[in-house]
Scaffold this motif. Structure first.
Motif, PDB file in Angstrom:
ATOM      1  N   PHE A  37       0.828  -1.204   0.000  1.00 56.20           N
ATOM      2  CA  PHE A  37       0.000   0.000   0.000  1.00 56.20           C
ATOM      3  C   PHE A  37       0.867   1.261   0.000  1.00 56.20           C
ATOM      4  N   LEU A  38       1.828   1.324   0.905  1.00 54.45           N
ATOM      5  CA  LEU A  38       2.679   2.513   0.998  1.00 54.45           C
ATOM      6  C   LEU A  38       3.493   2.723  -0.271  1.00 54.45           C
ATOM      7  N   HIS A  39       4.023   1.650  -0.819  1.00 57.61           N
ATOM      8  CA  HIS A  39       4.851   1.760  -2.017  1.00 57.61           C
ATOM      9  C   HIS A  39       4.037   2.070  -3.262  1.00 57.61           C
ATOM     10  N   SER A  40       2.720   1.839  -3.235  1.00 54.63           N
ATOM     11  CA  SER A  40       1.878   2.110  -4.402  1.00 54.63           C
ATOM     12  C   SER A  40       1.356   3.551  -4.437  1.00 54.63           C
ATOM     13  N   GLN A  41       1.626   4.323  -3.399  1.00 49.90           N
ATOM     14  CA  GLN A  41       1.162   5.716  -3.365  1.00 49.90           C
ATOM     15  C   GLN A  41       1.936   6.544  -4.387  1.00 49.90           C
ATOM     16  N   ASN A  42       1.401   7.682  -4.740  1.00 44.42           N
ATOM     17  CA  ASN A  42       2.064   8.559  -5.695  1.00 44.42           C
ATOM     18  C   ASN A  42       2.357   9.904  -5.037  1.00 44.42           C
ATOM     19  N   PRO A  44       5.595   7.199  -4.058  1.00 45.09           N
ATOM     20  CA  PRO A  44       5.680   6.071  -3.120  1.00 45.09           C
ATOM     21  C   PRO A  44       6.188   6.521  -1.752  1.00 45.09           C
ATOM     22  N   ILE A  45       5.669   5.906  -0.719  1.00 49.00           N
ATOM     23  CA  ILE A  45       6.122   6.196   0.642  1.00 49.00           C
ATOM     24  C   ILE A  45       7.088   5.099   1.056  1.00 49.00           C
ATOM     25  N   MET A  46       8.309   5.506   1.381  1.00 45.12           N
ATOM     26  CA  MET A  46       9.315   4.567   1.865  1.00 45.12           C
ATOM     27  C   MET A  46       9.402   4.719   3.374  1.00 45.12           C
ATOM     28  N   ILE A  47       9.349   3.625   4.093  1.00 49.68           N
ATOM     29  CA  ILE A  47       9.411   3.689   5.543  1.00 49.68           C
ATOM     30  C   ILE A  47      10.799   4.079   6.008  1.00 49.68           C
ATOM     31  N   ALA A  63      -0.713  -6.729  12.201  1.00 53.80           N
ATOM     32  CA  ALA A  63       0.476  -5.886  12.161  1.00 53.80           C
ATOM     33  C   ALA A  63       0.151  -4.499  11.624  1.00 53.80           C
ATOM     34  N   LYS A  64       0.734  -3.502  12.265  1.00 58.08           N
ATOM     35  CA  LYS A  64       0.602  -2.101  11.848  1.00 58.08           C
ATOM     36  C   LYS A  64       2.007  -1.540  11.709  1.00 58.08           C
ATOM     37  N   LEU A  65       2.319  -0.965  10.547  1.00 55.35           N
ATOM     38  CA  LEU A  65       3.635  -0.371  10.333  1.00 55.35           C
ATOM     39  C   LEU A  65       3.677   1.005  10.970  1.00 55.35           C
ATOM     40  N   SER A  66       4.788   1.322  11.616  1.00 55.95           N
ATOM     41  CA  SER A  66       4.895   2.604  12.315  1.00 55.95           C
ATOM     42  C   SER A  66       6.266   3.232  12.115  1.00 55.95           C
ATOM     43  N   ASP A  67       6.405   4.433  12.636  1.00 53.69           N
ATOM     44  CA  ASP A  67       7.666   5.179  12.665  1.00 53.69           C
ATOM     45  C   ASP A  67       8.201   5.464  11.277  1.00 53.69           C
TER      46      ASP A  67
END
Length: 118
Positions: A37-42, A44-47, A63-67
């Motif tokens: 989901f994060l990488h498919s944004q425009n 892309p969001i890199m953690i 699981a929830k990704l954080s930080d």
């Protein structure tokens, strides 16, 4: 979060002595879906800080990704004072050579450190 983090689950065996395979697969699937989901944004969001303590677990082990690292993604500070914040041990070989971050770097962090005995 009620079940703390993936780090707790992996390394605090007194709290979590055994975990059913179905829950392990669920956690891995949740992380993969979250990254997708994060990488498919425009854009892309890199953690940039994907590591077990940043994968939080709710009461049902979802699981929830954080930080998320919201600072300048092109700069990584390697000073001794900042090593914990930048999680140098989770950096891909390309990032250690100060190459620009890529989406693959997020995946490298979790796969390399946890599946290869990190």
């Amino acid at each position: 979060m009620p079940n703390e983090s993936l780090h707790s689950l992996l390394y605090q065996r007194d709290m979590y002595p055994a975990l059913p395979l179905s829950i392990s697969i669920k956690i891995l699937t949740d992380v993969a879906v979250g990254l997708s989901f994060l990488h498919s944004q425009n854009p892309p969001i890199m953690i940039q800080r994907l590591k077990p303590c940043n994968v939080l677990l709710d009461a049902q082990y979802q699981a929830k990704l954080s930080d998320f690292w919201l600072s300048d993604h092109k700069k990584v500070n390697f000073s001794k004072d900042q090593q914990e914040d930048t999680s140098v041990i989770y950096l891909s070989p390309q990032r250690l050579k100060k190459h620009p971050p890529t989406l693959e770097d997020d995946i490298y962090r979790l796969v390399n450190k946890e599946l290869n005995g990190g």
